[in-house]
Design a protein around this motif. Sequence first.
Motif: not given
Ligand SMILES: *Cc1c(COP(=O)(O)O)cnc(C)c1O
Length: 418
Positions: A140-141, A231, A200, A256, A113-114, A195, A228
Amino acid sequence: MSEKLFSRAKQVIPGGVNSPVRSFRSVGGTPYFVTRAEGPYIWDSEGNRYIDYVMSYGPAIAGHCPPQIIDAIQQASGNGTSYGAPTLSEIEIAEEITNRVHGVDTVRLVSSGTEATMTAIRLARGATGRDKIVKFSGHYHGHADSLLAAGGSGVANQGISGSSGVPASAVADTIVTPWNTIPELDSSIAALILEPLPANMGVVPPKEDFLAELRKLCDNHGVLLVFDEVITGFRLAEGGASQWYGVTPDLWCFGKVIGGGLPMGAYGGSSDVMSNVAPLGDVYQAGTLSGNPIATAAGLTQLRLLDARAYERLEIGAKSLAKGLCAAFKSAGIDAVVPQVGPILSIFFTSQIPTNFDEAQEAAENGKYAEFFHAMLSRGVALAPGPYEALFPSLAHTEEIISKTIEIAHEAALEITQ
Ligand SMILES: *Cc1c(COP(=O)(O)O)cnc(C)c1O
């Protein structure tokens, strides 16, 4: 056993964990070490079984160890683990994604996700020729430098780094603004990233029409709207949050659920915007393991399990869990709220559902969550070891499992009032 493993882990891994929230820092105690998982359950190294609501923080939406996904992984791995050349299964998963998410014409696979959010920002900057980005506090991103800026409590802040090791220059172009308040945008801004359903900082839903207003605002200033959906993608609905809320961004980030439990992320959008990505355009992004054949096999199989009926079941389960948890807290005389949107929910020990990060922090930092967490864990229910994480009931969380969870929550709630 856990104690032993944890001290051994701490000798060779910083803090004993490969991702900080696993360390139990915010709830206290020693993390359980998982030996296997199946359906709604995990087993730890001491042989204890737990009903799991961590579910790998989202990926395990079909339950742990679903036979279809395990078969797909076994079949794919028999043909080799990575080639560095294109495969049919990359096309198939890209088709699956573009069919599900209206507005995604093309999609690029990455490994987390990162990587997806980091690249979406680079792409937005490349496509607009602008440098600044706006994010909401508490969202959280992932852990890319420019997105770790968190900002002061509730007040729009500029360039405050959320982690040491992030140079001021890396966040100088990141503007942080409070959630559920319309931000100020202008023509120096490349992207507004969010998001669409924040999960998060606990689950803090957008106010009515908030996302639609952001869409309009972005259009007015030529700012790219980036959802983003790491999730929410393939969890909230077949088409994720953009379908659920009826608002179409310019760029999507996924992770995810998309990898079926293997490392995979993706970013996508209109052909027009995506044409800026190399080799078509001059925004560079690459990955040795991108589109990995085992990950695509697992992800594709998981997506195919997620039909309309599956989303109905997920939502029904989450609804009855939220209702049951509320009843448990109420009968124990505990102030708590359980915001739930579709299959996603979280717990705040406060009397009103928070609407922004300030309120979420106030609710999360009163110590109640840690007490409830341990009261649940000792009775065989594993919640995430931190007050800002959501619960992720899966297709394997049957009515019976959810009833059992609620029963246990009643006991746990009574324990923490004493
Ligand atoms: C988990 C998450 C990320 C990061 O994903 P990773 O696979 O852990 O790098 C980015 N954005 C959101 C909204 C997340 O929940």
